[in-house]
Design a protein around this motif. Structure first.
Motif, PDB file in Angstrom:
ATOM      1  N   THR A   1      11.934 -21.680  31.523  1.00  0.00           N
ATOM      2  CA  THR A   1      10.612 -22.188  31.154  1.00  0.00           C
ATOM      3  C   THR A   1      10.062 -23.145  32.205  1.00  0.00           C
ATOM      4  O   THR A   1       8.865 -23.108  32.534  1.00  0.00           O
ATOM      5  N   ALA A   2      10.923 -23.999  32.745  1.00  0.00           N
ATOM      6  CA  ALA A   2      10.454 -24.972  33.731  1.00  0.00           C
ATOM      7  C   ALA A   2       9.912 -24.285  34.975  1.00  0.00           C
ATOM      8  O   ALA A   2       8.875 -24.697  35.525  1.00  0.00           O
ATOM      9  N   LEU A   3      10.581 -23.220  35.433  1.00  0.00           N
ATOM     10  CA  LEU A   3      10.085 -22.508  36.610  1.00  0.00           C
ATOM     11  C   LEU A   3       8.805 -21.749  36.295  1.00  0.00           C
ATOM     12  O   LEU A   3       7.908 -21.649  37.146  1.00  0.00           O
ATOM     13  N   ASP A   4       8.677 -21.187  35.084  1.00  0.00           N
ATOM     14  CA  ASP A   4       7.444 -20.502  34.714  1.00  0.00           C
ATOM     15  C   ASP A   4       6.267 -21.469  34.719  1.00  0.00           C
ATOM     16  O   ASP A   4       5.174 -21.142  35.202  1.00  0.00           O
ATOM     17  N   GLU A   5       6.477 -22.667  34.184  1.00  0.00           N
ATOM     18  CA  GLU A   5       5.410 -23.661  34.184  1.00  0.00           C
ATOM     19  C   GLU A   5       5.068 -24.107  35.603  1.00  0.00           C
ATOM     20  O   GLU A   5       3.893 -24.327  35.927  1.00  0.00           O
ATOM     21  N   GLU A   6       6.090 -24.244  36.444  1.00  0.00           N
ATOM     22  CA  GLU A   6       5.839 -24.626  37.838  1.00  0.00           C
ATOM     23  C   GLU A   6       5.072 -23.534  38.567  1.00  0.00           C
ATOM     24  O   GLU A   6       4.173 -23.816  39.374  1.00  0.00           O
ATOM     25  N   ALA A   7       5.398 -22.268  38.288  1.00  0.00           N
ATOM     26  CA  ALA A   7       4.678 -21.155  38.927  1.00  0.00           C
ATOM     27  C   ALA A   7       3.219 -21.137  38.493  1.00  0.00           C
ATOM     28  O   ALA A   7       2.308 -20.928  39.316  1.00  0.00           O
ATOM     29  N   ALA A   8       2.971 -21.347  37.198  1.00  0.00           N
ATOM     30  CA  ALA A   8       1.588 -21.355  36.715  1.00  0.00           C
ATOM     31  C   ALA A   8       0.803 -22.520  37.308  1.00  0.00           C
ATOM     32  O   ALA A   8      -0.384 -22.381  37.657  1.00  0.00           O
ATOM     33  N   ARG A   9       1.440 -23.677  37.446  1.00  0.00           N
ATOM     34  CA  ARG A   9       0.754 -24.839  37.992  1.00  0.00           C
ATOM     35  C   ARG A   9       0.500 -24.678  39.488  1.00  0.00           C
ATOM     36  O   ARG A   9      -0.554 -25.095  40.003  1.00  0.00           O
ATOM     37  N   THR A  10       1.436 -24.077  40.203  1.00  0.00           N
ATOM     38  CA  THR A  10       1.304 -23.961  41.654  1.00  0.00           C
ATOM     39  C   THR A  10       0.295 -22.891  42.044  1.00  0.00           C
ATOM     40  O   THR A  10      -0.530 -23.084  42.949  1.00  0.00           O
ATOM     41  N   THR A  11       0.366 -21.759  41.384  1.00  0.00           N
ATOM     42  CA  THR A  11      -0.517 -20.637  41.739  1.00  0.00           C
ATOM     43  C   THR A  11      -1.868 -20.700  41.039  1.00  0.00           C
ATOM     44  O   THR A  11      -2.807 -20.022  41.446  1.00  0.00           O
ATOM     45  N   GLY A  12      -1.978 -21.485  39.985  1.00  0.00           N
ATOM     46  CA  GLY A  12      -3.218 -21.519  39.226  1.00  0.00           C
ATOM     47  C   GLY A  12      -3.397 -20.315  38.334  1.00  0.00           C
ATOM     48  O   GLY A  12      -4.479 -20.109  37.773  1.00  0.00           O
ATOM     49  N   ASP A  13      -2.352 -19.527  38.180  1.00  0.00           N
ATOM     50  CA  ASP A  13      -2.395 -18.329  37.343  1.00  0.00           C
ATOM     51  C   ASP A  13      -1.428 -18.520  36.181  1.00  0.00           C
ATOM     52  O   ASP A  13      -0.216 -18.609  36.377  1.00  0.00           O
ATOM     53  N   ALA A  14      -1.972 -18.581  34.957  1.00  0.00           N
ATOM     54  CA  ALA A  14      -1.119 -18.797  33.798  1.00  0.00           C
ATOM     55  C   ALA A  14      -0.180 -17.634  33.549  1.00  0.00           C
ATOM     56  O   ALA A  14       0.840 -17.788  32.867  1.00  0.00           O
ATOM     57  N   ALA A  15      -0.494 -16.470  34.095  1.00  0.00           N
ATOM     58  CA  ALA A  15       0.349 -15.291  33.896  1.00  0.00           C
ATOM     59  C   ALA A  15       1.321 -15.064  35.045  1.00  0.00           C
ATOM     60  O   ALA A  15       1.950 -13.996  35.129  1.00  0.00           O
ATOM     61  N   ALA A  16       1.454 -16.028  35.932  1.00  0.00           N
ATOM     62  CA  ALA A  16       2.359 -15.866  37.079  1.00  0.00           C
ATOM     63  C   ALA A  16       3.805 -15.719  36.595  1.00  0.00           C
ATOM     64  O   ALA A  16       4.224 -16.344  35.616  1.00  0.00           O
ATOM     65  N   THR A  17       4.549 -14.862  37.275  1.00  0.00           N
ATOM     66  CA  THR A  17       5.938 -14.602  36.898  1.00  0.00           C
ATOM     67  C   THR A  17       6.878 -15.057  38.003  1.00  0.00           C
ATOM     68  O   THR A  17       6.483 -15.230  39.154  1.00  0.00           O
ATOM     69  N   ILE A  18       8.146 -15.236  37.614  1.00  0.00           N
ATOM     70  CA  ILE A  18       9.183 -15.672  38.541  1.00  0.00           C
ATOM     71  C   ILE A  18      10.072 -14.476  38.881  1.00  0.00           C
ATOM     72  O   ILE A  18      10.577 -13.780  37.994  1.00  0.00           O
ATOM     73  N   ASP A  19      10.248 -14.259  40.180  1.00  0.00           N
ATOM     74  CA  ASP A  19      11.139 -13.206  40.652  1.00  0.00           C
ATOM     75  C   ASP A  19      12.393 -13.829  41.250  1.00  0.00           C
ATOM     76  O   ASP A  19      12.375 -14.976  41.717  1.00  0.00           O
ATOM     77  N   ALA A  20      13.478 -13.063  41.259  1.00  0.00           N
ATOM     78  CA  ALA A  20      14.745 -13.483  41.868  1.00  0.00           C
ATOM     79  C   ALA A  20      15.190 -14.827  41.307  1.00  0.00           C
ATOM     80  O   ALA A  20      15.536 -15.763  42.041  1.00  0.00           O
ATOM     81  N   LEU A  21      15.182 -14.938  39.986  1.00  0.00           N
ATOM     82  CA  LEU A  21      15.583 -16.187  39.325  1.00  0.00           C
ATOM     83  C   LEU A  21      17.096 -16.363  39.404  1.00  0.00           C
ATOM     84  O   LEU A  21      17.862 -15.462  39.051  1.00  0.00           O
ATOM     85  N   THR A  22      17.529 -17.522  39.864  1.00  0.00           N
ATOM     86  CA  THR A  22      18.955 -17.851  39.925  1.00  0.00           C
ATOM     87  C   THR A  22      19.173 -19.248  39.360  1.00  0.00           C
ATOM     88  O   THR A  22      18.275 -20.091  39.401  1.00  0.00           O
ATOM     89  N   HIS A  23      20.365 -19.471  38.842  1.00  0.00           N
ATOM     90  CA  HIS A  23      20.733 -20.781  38.297  1.00  0.00           C
ATOM     91  C   HIS A  23      21.951 -21.311  39.051  1.00  0.00           C
ATOM     92  O   HIS A  23      22.830 -20.540  39.465  1.00  0.00           O
ATOM     93  N   THR A  24      21.990 -22.611  39.229  1.00  0.00           N
ATOM     94  CA  THR A  24      23.100 -23.254  39.931  1.00  0.00           C
ATOM     95  C   THR A  24      24.162 -23.706  38.925  1.00  0.00           C
ATOM     96  O   THR A  24      24.012 -23.526  37.714  1.00  0.00           O
ATOM     97  N   ALA A  25      25.204 -24.332  39.452  1.00  0.00           N
ATOM     98  CA  ALA A  25      26.297 -24.812  38.588  1.00  0.00           C
ATOM     99  C   ALA A  25      26.056 -26.223  38.074  1.00  0.00           C
ATOM    100  O   ALA A  25      26.854 -26.722  37.274  1.00  0.00           O
ATOM    101  N   TRP A  26      24.972 -26.866  38.485  1.00  0.00           N
ATOM    102  CA  TRP A  26      24.755 -28.262  38.093  1.00  0.00           C
ATOM    103  C   TRP A  26      24.587 -28.456  36.590  1.00  0.00           C
ATOM    104  O   TRP A  26      25.020 -29.495  36.061  1.00  0.00           O
ATOM    105  N   PRO A  27      23.979 -27.524  35.852  1.00  0.00           N
ATOM    106  CA  PRO A  27      23.925 -27.730  34.397  1.00  0.00           C
ATOM    107  C   PRO A  27      25.320 -27.821  33.770  1.00  0.00           C
ATOM    108  O   PRO A  27      25.531 -28.615  32.835  1.00  0.00           O
ATOM    109  N   TYR A  28      26.261 -27.046  34.280  1.00  0.00           N
ATOM    110  CA  TYR A  28      27.614 -27.080  33.729  1.00  0.00           C
ATOM    111  C   TYR A  28      28.344 -28.373  34.135  1.00  0.00           C
ATOM    112  O   TYR A  28      29.165 -28.887  33.361  1.00  0.00           O
ATOM    113  N   VAL A  29      28.032 -28.871  35.330  1.00  0.00           N
ATOM    114  CA  VAL A  29      28.590 -30.166  35.724  1.00  0.00           C
ATOM    115  C   VAL A  29      28.052 -31.265  34.803  1.00  0.00           C
ATOM    116  O   VAL A  29      28.790 -32.170  34.377  1.00  0.00           O
ATOM    117  N   THR A  30      26.768 -31.168  34.473  1.00  0.00           N
ATOM    118  CA  THR A  30      26.175 -32.141  33.545  1.00  0.00           C
ATOM    119  C   THR A  30      26.834 -32.057  32.179  1.00  0.00           C
ATOM    120  O   THR A  30      27.116 -33.086  31.547  1.00  0.00           O
TER     121      THR A  30
END
Length: 221
Positions: A128-157
Motif C-alpha cells: 500500500t505504501a508504494l502504491d500511494e507513493e506511485a500515485a503521489r509521484t506520478t499524479g495518477d491515482a491509478a498508477a501501478t507498481i511493477d517489479a515489487l520486492t521486499h527486503t528483510a528489514w521487516p523481519y529484523v524489526t
C-alpha cells in the motif's frame, strides 16, 4: 614408684564455617534483571533502527518509462517504532513501581513487544505504501507498481519486537524480586542516615567564620 609420662591430649580442631553461599534466588534475580534490561534495550534499539530502513522497492510505470520507488518502515507502518518507545518507557517504569503496579507495567512491556512484532510481520508483504507513493509521484491515482520486492528489514524489526516481549515476560516472572528505585531507602529497606545539622561556627576560630560567610550564612546568628 612408677614413672608417669605426660601425654598431651589431642584437642579438637576448631572448624571455621565457610561463608554462607549465595542463595540461588539471589543469583537468579540478578540474572533475570540483567537479561530483561539487555533484551528490552536491545529490542527497542533494533526496532527503531530497522523500521527506518527500506522495506519495499518497486517501479512505477510512467509515460516516459519506469520510476524507481522505495518505502521504508515508517511509510509502511509507524506502529513498531511507536511501540518500541512505549516499551522503553515501560522498561524504566518497572523499577519505579512495585507490587500490582509492577505487574501491570510488565504486561504493558510484553504487549508492546508483541504488538511491534506482529505489526512488522504484517507489513513485510504490504504494498500500500508504494502504491500511494506511485500515485503521489506520478499524479495518477491509478498508477501501478511493477517489479515489487521486499527486503528483510521487516523481519529484523519483528525480531526486535520479540526481544521486547521476552523482556516483559521476564519482568512478569521475576519482577517481584527485583529492587525498586528509591531516593530515601537503601536496597534492604532501611532509611538512609540523615545529615547532621550544621553547628554554629566557633567565634574563637576565624577560619570557621570565613567559611560561614562563603556559604552565605550569618556567623553571628
Amino acid at each position: 614408684m612408677e614413672r608417669v609420662s605426660a601425654v598431651p591430649v589431642p584437642q579438637p580442631r576448631t572448624v571455621t564455617a565457610d561463608p554462607a553461599p549465595e542463595s540461588s534466588d539471589g543469583r537468579g534475580s540478578r540474572r533475570s534483571l540483567a537479561a530483561a534490561l539487555l533484551l528490552g534495550a536491545a529490542g527497542s534499539t533494533v526496532v527503531l533502527l530497522a523500521s527506518g530502513q527500506v522495506w519495499a522497492e518497486g517501479r512505477a510505470a510512467t509515460g516516459g518509462g519506469a520510476l524507481p520507488l522505495t518505502a521504508d518502515g515508517q511509510d509502511v507502518t509507524g506502529a513498531p517504532a511507536a511501540l518500541a518507545i512505549v516499551g522503553l518507557a515501560a522498561l524504566v517504569a518497572v523499577f519505579a513501581v512495585r507490587g500490582a503496579g509492577r505487574r501491570l507495567v510488565a504486561v504493558l512491556l510484553a504487549l508492546s513487544g508483541l504488538g511491534a512484532a506482529l505489526s512488522a510481520w504484517a507489513g513485510a508483504t504490504d504494498s500500500t505504501a508504494l502504491d500511494e507513493e506511485a500515485a503521489r509521484t506520478t499524479g495518477d491515482a491509478a498508477a501501478t507498481i511493477d517489479a515489487l520486492t521486499h527486503t528483510a528489514w521487516p523481519y529484523v524489526t519483528a525480531a526486535g519486537g520479540l526481544l521486547i516481549l521476552v523482556a516483559g515476560l521476564l519482568a512478569l516472572r521475576f519482577g517481584s524480586r527485583w529492587p525498586t528505585m528509591s531516593g530515601r531507602y537503601e536496597r534492604d529497606g532501611t532509611p538512609r542516615p540523615r545529615k547532621a545539622p550544621r553547628t554554629a561556627p566557633d567565634p574563637d576560630r576565624p577560619e570557621e567564620l570565613w567559611k560561614a560567610l562563603d556559604r552565605g550564612e550569618d556567623p553571628t546568628g
